[in-house]
Design an enzyme around this catalytic site. Sequence first.
Site, PDB file in Angstrom:
ATOM      1  CE  LYS A 226      -3.424   2.787   2.803  1.00 55.20           C
ATOM      2  NZ  LYS A 226      -4.166   2.540   4.064  1.00 55.20           N
ATOM      3  CG  ASP A 231      -5.590   7.935   4.668  1.00 55.53           C
ATOM      4  OD1 ASP A 231      -6.260   8.593   4.106  1.00 55.53           O
ATOM      5  OD2 ASP A 231      -5.806   6.910   5.383  1.00 55.53           O
ATOM      6  CE  LYS A 238      -6.688   8.564   8.134  1.00 58.07           C
ATOM      7  NZ  LYS A 238      -7.258   7.486   8.652  1.00 58.07           N
ATOM      8  CG  ASP A 249      -1.910   5.266   4.855  1.00 54.01           C
ATOM      9  OD1 ASP A 249      -1.977   4.164   5.665  1.00 54.01           O
ATOM     10  OD2 ASP A 249      -3.114   5.690   4.560  1.00 54.01           O
ATOM     11  CG  ASP A 308     -10.073   7.482   6.560  1.00 52.40           C
ATOM     12  OD1 ASP A 308      -9.071   7.447   6.163  1.00 52.40           O
ATOM     13  OD2 ASP A 308      -9.932   7.767   7.793  1.00 52.40           O
ATOM     14  CD  GLU A 310      -6.784   5.468   2.476  1.00 51.45           C
ATOM     15  OE1 GLU A 310      -7.658   5.419   3.245  1.00 51.45           O
ATOM     16  OE2 GLU A 310      -5.636   4.960   2.824  1.00 51.45           O
ATOM     17  NE  ARG A 312     -11.169  -1.120   3.745  1.00 53.24           N
ATOM     18  CZ  ARG A 312     -11.718  -1.219   4.865  1.00 53.24           C
ATOM     19  NH1 ARG A 312     -12.748  -1.983   4.816  1.00 53.24           N
ATOM     20  NH2 ARG A 312     -11.023  -0.966   6.024  1.00 53.24           N
TER      21      ARG A 312
HETATM   22  N1  BES Z   1      -4.425   4.537   6.768  1.00 53.88           N
HETATM   23  C1  BES Z   1      -5.671   4.362   7.521  1.00 53.88           C
HETATM   24  C2  BES Z   1      -5.508   3.119   8.799  1.00 53.88           C
HETATM   25  C3  BES Z   1      -4.446   3.342   9.719  1.00 53.88           C
HETATM   26  C4  BES Z   1      -4.728   4.389  10.565  1.00 53.88           C
HETATM   27  C5  BES Z   1      -3.496   2.757   9.944  1.00 53.88           C
HETATM   28  C6  BES Z   1      -3.950   4.426  11.689  1.00 53.88           C
HETATM   29  C7  BES Z   1      -2.434   2.758  10.991  1.00 53.88           C
HETATM   30  C8  BES Z   1      -2.861   3.950  11.964  1.00 53.88           C
HETATM   31  C9  BES Z   1      -6.665   3.581   6.540  1.00 53.88           C
HETATM   32  O1  BES Z   1      -6.539   4.193   5.481  1.00 53.88           O
HETATM   33  C10 BES Z   1      -7.944   4.035   7.361  1.00 53.88           C
HETATM   34  O2  BES Z   1      -8.271   5.036   7.562  1.00 53.88           O
HETATM   35  N2  BES Z   1      -8.723   3.152   7.553  1.00 53.88           N
HETATM   36  C11 BES Z   1     -10.071   3.306   8.226  1.00 53.88           C
HETATM   37  C12 BES Z   1     -11.126   2.310   7.774  1.00 53.88           C
HETATM   38  C13 BES Z   1     -12.656   2.885   8.339  1.00 53.88           C
HETATM   39  C14 BES Z   1     -12.894   3.896   7.418  1.00 53.88           C
HETATM   40  C15 BES Z   1     -13.442   1.706   7.757  1.00 53.88           C
HETATM   41  C16 BES Z   1      -9.856   3.105   9.840  1.00 53.88           C
HETATM   42  O3  BES Z   1      -9.354   2.135  10.324  1.00 53.88           O
HETATM   43  O4  BES Z   1     -10.324   3.963  10.469  1.00 53.88           O
HETATM   44 ZN    ZN Z   2      -4.890   4.798   4.681  1.00 55.25          ZN
HETATM   45 MN    MN Z   3      -7.603   6.033   5.137  1.00 58.87          MN
END
Ligand code: BES
Ligand code: ZN
Ligand code: MN
Length: 456
Positions: A226, A231, A238, A249, A308, A310, A312
Amino acid sequence: MHSIFVARGSANAIPIWFVTADTYPDVRKRLGAEACAFADAAGFEPKAARYLLLPGEKRLGGVLFGLEGAGDPADPFLAGRLAPLLPDGAYRFANEPHDARLAALSFALGLYRFTRYRKADERKIDLELPQSLDRDDLERIVEGVTLARDLINTPANDLGPVQLEEAARALAARHNAKIDAIVGDDLLARNFPLIHAVGRAAAQAPRLIDMTWGEAGHPRITLVGKGVCFDTGGLDIKPESAMLNMKKDMGGAATALALAHMIMGRGLKARLRVLIPAVENAIAGGSFRPRDIYTSRKGITVEIGNTDAEGRLVLADALALADEDKPELIADFATLTGAARVALGPDVPPFFTDDDALAAELTRCAAAENDPLWRLPLWRPYEAMLESKVADTNNVGGGQAGAITAALFMRRFVTVKSWLHVDLFAWTPVAKPGRPEGGECQSARALYALLEARYG
Ligand code: BES
Ligand code: ZN
Ligand code: MN
């Protein structure tokens, strides 16, 4: 960072004595009366992580370092705590720590500093390795981890999709690998709609980096990382505390490149492919939106429940491509979910696979390399959480089992059985032995050990 491992030879290297309560009496006999008197006067005790610099004639005579005794949980990286405390110079292990290989590795890894913007932090320490250790292999591992940490630590203003591609190209050039990138609107022409949708609003065009190396006849392994260079969360923005660290990220991409360096440097008998969707999840007039529906590369229609989620999405198109030539193994690395951290904390990334043999092997390698990983299930019944009323799938599940539903979402885009997904944090929030605070390369050493055993 300069290479810290030097060939054995100079008699001048300062000896490091590892001691526990049990071994200290014996070490004292070998140190001699003067050194013992000094150690006593300094109040040295052979307890975990205690250290003492011993005087010699106009130079250091040696170093004492306490390891955990019998009964304590031994941290094979504890020696990594000593390295940054030492003055510049050349050192050697005077006796065996619990695990000389991991001690040497942690010593080097513990000396890492991110010096791109502040040269003052650079150190010059050499470690003479015991004969039994493979210097080149350790060096390669440290180089890989260092590359990943540097990339993760570099902020997004200096590491966007353009510079991530440059970093991949530099690595490819070093190992004579072939590399290509599909950039911007070409992503649409070549059918990578999700990578394009996520990255299209950013100042730097989204891209898919595609690197190949090795003989065509060898077993094929494909790494996917990834590469979200920043992000923001997109329109589902966020909050500031969650956005603060999102330069990391692209930690999955950094990990894939680090592992690729180890594989290519070692010359494993495999045909390697590395795929990196490199994008910035930015906010602008062109951003993709909640409730948008895109037809993915694989033909599965995806409703956007949250912009958010993104990672996946870009991985879905990259995994679909990875799957097309049916490699023996597909491994993806991604800072995918906060839920993985809620479940296991920052230091133990969860991994997912349907291949039980692979899972068992990886668990063993993770323990042996002190590169922790923990299996979570691809729990089929939770597929229902991903349902969309208007498309084949939503990109988010409900509020629970977030790391699992993210993995289940991606599983829809792969058919090979040996697919491995690692949900990384890519960051050390509080310094630990061998692991300075900041960007961290998780799971690459464990996977390298696994691949070395298979294809070495
Ligand atoms: N990059 C983030 C996940 C992340 C956050 C990894 C903090 C490590 C530390 C990812 O893109 C994300 O924002 N995921 C969301 C998914 C949700 C919207 C279903 C999350 O985990 O809050
Ligand atoms: Zn992310
Ligand atoms: Mn995200």
